[in-house]
Design a protein around this motif. Structure first.
Motif, PDB file in Angstrom:
ATOM      1  N   SER A 167      45.572   3.975 -51.052  1.00 59.62           N
ATOM      2  CA  SER A 167      45.143   4.341 -52.399  1.00 59.62           C
ATOM      3  C   SER A 167      45.768   3.404 -53.437  1.00 59.62           C
ATOM      4  O   SER A 167      45.082   2.918 -54.338  1.00 59.62           O
ATOM      5  CB  SER A 167      45.541   5.792 -52.669  1.00 59.62           C
ATOM      6  OG  SER A 167      45.373   6.130 -54.011  1.00 59.62           O
ATOM      7  N   TYR A 169      43.785   0.528 -55.639  1.00 62.84           N
ATOM      8  CA  TYR A 169      43.897   0.560 -57.096  1.00 62.84           C
ATOM      9  C   TYR A 169      44.320  -0.803 -57.641  1.00 62.84           C
ATOM     10  O   TYR A 169      43.692  -1.336 -58.553  1.00 62.84           O
ATOM     11  CB  TYR A 169      44.895   1.636 -57.529  1.00 62.84           C
ATOM     12  CG  TYR A 169      45.199   1.605 -59.006  1.00 62.84           C
ATOM     13  CD1 TYR A 169      44.306   2.151 -59.917  1.00 62.84           C
ATOM     14  CD2 TYR A 169      46.354   1.007 -59.493  1.00 62.84           C
ATOM     15  CE1 TYR A 169      44.571   2.101 -61.279  1.00 62.84           C
ATOM     16  CE2 TYR A 169      46.624   0.958 -60.836  1.00 62.84           C
ATOM     17  CZ  TYR A 169      45.733   1.515 -61.733  1.00 62.84           C
ATOM     18  OH  TYR A 169      45.987   1.456 -63.075  1.00 62.84           O
ATOM     19  N   ALA A 224      38.756   2.217 -65.465  1.00 60.47           N
ATOM     20  CA  ALA A 224      38.156   3.445 -64.950  1.00 60.47           C
ATOM     21  C   ALA A 224      37.697   3.258 -63.503  1.00 60.47           C
ATOM     22  O   ALA A 224      37.863   4.156 -62.664  1.00 60.47           O
ATOM     23  CB  ALA A 224      36.990   3.876 -65.823  1.00 60.47           C
ATOM     24  N   GLN A 225      37.132   2.101 -63.206  1.00 59.78           N
ATOM     25  CA  GLN A 225      36.695   1.833 -61.827  1.00 59.78           C
ATOM     26  C   GLN A 225      37.892   1.784 -60.886  1.00 59.78           C
ATOM     27  O   GLN A 225      37.839   2.316 -59.780  1.00 59.78           O
ATOM     28  CB  GLN A 225      35.915   0.515 -61.763  1.00 59.78           C
ATOM     29  CG  GLN A 225      35.440   0.158 -60.373  1.00 59.78           C
ATOM     30  CD  GLN A 225      34.429   1.150 -59.825  1.00 59.78           C
ATOM     31  OE1 GLN A 225      33.672   1.763 -60.560  1.00 59.78           O
ATOM     32  NE2 GLN A 225      34.427   1.329 -58.527  1.00 59.78           N
ATOM     33  N   ASP A 238      40.712   3.345 -61.295  1.00 55.72           N
ATOM     34  CA  ASP A 238      41.162   4.730 -61.143  1.00 55.72           C
ATOM     35  C   ASP A 238      40.308   5.470 -60.119  1.00 55.72           C
ATOM     36  O   ASP A 238      40.828   6.212 -59.283  1.00 55.72           O
ATOM     37  CB  ASP A 238      41.110   5.474 -62.477  1.00 55.72           C
ATOM     38  CG  ASP A 238      42.150   4.991 -63.470  1.00 55.72           C
ATOM     39  OD1 ASP A 238      43.095   4.291 -63.056  1.00 55.72           O
ATOM     40  OD2 ASP A 238      42.010   5.325 -64.661  1.00 55.72           O
ATOM     41  N   ARG A 239      39.008   5.280 -60.181  1.00 55.74           N
ATOM     42  CA  ARG A 239      38.109   5.973 -59.246  1.00 55.74           C
ATOM     43  C   ARG A 239      38.377   5.559 -57.804  1.00 55.74           C
ATOM     44  O   ARG A 239      38.376   6.397 -56.910  1.00 55.74           O
ATOM     45  CB  ARG A 239      36.650   5.732 -59.625  1.00 55.74           C
ATOM     46  CG  ARG A 239      36.220   6.539 -60.831  1.00 55.74           C
ATOM     47  CD  ARG A 239      34.733   6.474 -61.041  1.00 55.74           C
ATOM     48  NE  ARG A 239      34.286   5.177 -61.516  1.00 55.74           N
ATOM     49  CZ  ARG A 239      34.184   4.824 -62.790  1.00 55.74           C
ATOM     50  NH1 ARG A 239      34.491   5.687 -63.734  1.00 55.74           N
ATOM     51  NH2 ARG A 239      33.753   3.639 -63.125  1.00 55.74           N
ATOM     52  N   TRP A 240      38.614   4.259 -57.567  1.00 60.57           N
ATOM     53  CA  TRP A 240      38.908   3.806 -56.200  1.00 60.57           C
ATOM     54  C   TRP A 240      40.193   4.442 -55.693  1.00 60.57           C
ATOM     55  O   TRP A 240      40.267   4.927 -54.570  1.00 60.57           O
ATOM     56  CB  TRP A 240      39.034   2.280 -56.141  1.00 60.57           C
ATOM     57  CG  TRP A 240      37.743   1.600 -55.888  1.00 60.57           C
ATOM     58  CD1 TRP A 240      37.070   0.788 -56.749  1.00 60.57           C
ATOM     59  CD2 TRP A 240      36.942   1.676 -54.699  1.00 60.57           C
ATOM     60  NE1 TRP A 240      35.913   0.359 -56.171  1.00 60.57           N
ATOM     61  CE2 TRP A 240      35.806   0.886 -54.914  1.00 60.57           C
ATOM     62  CE3 TRP A 240      37.092   2.337 -53.496  1.00 60.57           C
ATOM     63  CZ2 TRP A 240      34.816   0.738 -53.963  1.00 60.57           C
ATOM     64  CZ3 TRP A 240      36.100   2.197 -52.543  1.00 60.57           C
ATOM     65  CH2 TRP A 240      34.980   1.393 -52.782  1.00 60.57           C
ATOM     66  N   ILE A 252      41.698   7.210 -56.702  1.00 66.23           N
ATOM     67  CA  ILE A 252      41.547   8.656 -56.528  1.00 66.23           C
ATOM     68  C   ILE A 252      40.690   8.969 -55.313  1.00 66.23           C
ATOM     69  O   ILE A 252      40.992   9.881 -54.540  1.00 66.23           O
ATOM     70  CB  ILE A 252      40.970   9.284 -57.804  1.00 66.23           C
ATOM     71  CG1 ILE A 252      42.010   9.216 -58.919  1.00 66.23           C
ATOM     72  CG2 ILE A 252      40.541  10.723 -57.569  1.00 66.23           C
ATOM     73  CD1 ILE A 252      41.466   9.563 -60.286  1.00 66.23           C
ATOM     74  N   PHE A 253      39.611   8.213 -55.100  1.00 66.32           N
ATOM     75  CA  PHE A 253      38.726   8.450 -53.956  1.00 66.32           C
ATOM     76  C   PHE A 253      39.492   8.372 -52.644  1.00 66.32           C
ATOM     77  O   PHE A 253      39.430   9.269 -51.801  1.00 66.32           O
ATOM     78  CB  PHE A 253      37.575   7.435 -53.967  1.00 66.32           C
ATOM     79  CG  PHE A 253      36.733   7.458 -52.722  1.00 66.32           C
ATOM     80  CD1 PHE A 253      35.901   8.521 -52.455  1.00 66.32           C
ATOM     81  CD2 PHE A 253      36.789   6.415 -51.810  1.00 66.32           C
ATOM     82  CE1 PHE A 253      35.122   8.544 -51.301  1.00 66.32           C
ATOM     83  CE2 PHE A 253      36.017   6.422 -50.663  1.00 66.32           C
ATOM     84  CZ  PHE A 253      35.188   7.501 -50.413  1.00 66.32           C
ATOM     85  N   HIS A 306      42.200  11.123 -52.070  1.00 67.82           N
ATOM     86  CA  HIS A 306      41.743  12.446 -51.653  1.00 67.82           C
ATOM     87  C   HIS A 306      41.696  12.601 -50.136  1.00 67.82           C
ATOM     88  O   HIS A 306      41.541  13.720 -49.630  1.00 67.82           O
ATOM     89  CB  HIS A 306      40.354  12.748 -52.230  1.00 67.82           C
ATOM     90  CG  HIS A 306      40.417  13.234 -53.634  1.00 67.82           C
ATOM     91  ND1 HIS A 306      39.922  12.510 -54.682  1.00 67.82           N
ATOM     92  CD2 HIS A 306      40.923  14.372 -54.161  1.00 67.82           C
ATOM     93  CE1 HIS A 306      40.114  13.183 -55.791  1.00 67.82           C
ATOM     94  NE2 HIS A 306      40.726  14.312 -55.500  1.00 67.82           N
TER      95      HIS A 306
END
Length: 71
Positions: free
Chosen positions: A26, A30, A42-43, A45-47, A49-50, A53
């Motif tokens: 993760s 990032y 933002a992109q 952050d999404r990577w 967080i994805f 999880h």
């Protein structure tokens, strides 16, 4: 499902290692995404967080496999 995974040789330690590896991955995802030109924060952050999880899933599998091993 857990019984089958155990029969195939998957141990709780493997699942726990996968959980910790997903946390590390993760961070790597990032920072690599942040370093790329054109990707927004933002992109990135999404990577992060994805992939982050995945860790709880691996840890939950580790607990279930540990219970299966004690049978």
């Amino acid at each position: 499902m857990i019984e089958k995974l155990s029969e195939y040789g998957l141990k709780s330690e493997h699942a726990y290692a996968g959980g910790f590896a997903s946390i590390a991955l993760s961070f790597v995802a990032y920072f690599i995404s942040r370093a790329r030109k054109g990707d927004s924060k933002a992109q990135s952050d999404r990577w992060g967080i994805f992939i982050g999880h995945w860790a709880p899933t691996f840890f939950a599998l580790g607990v279930a496999l540990k219970l299966e091993e004690k049978k």
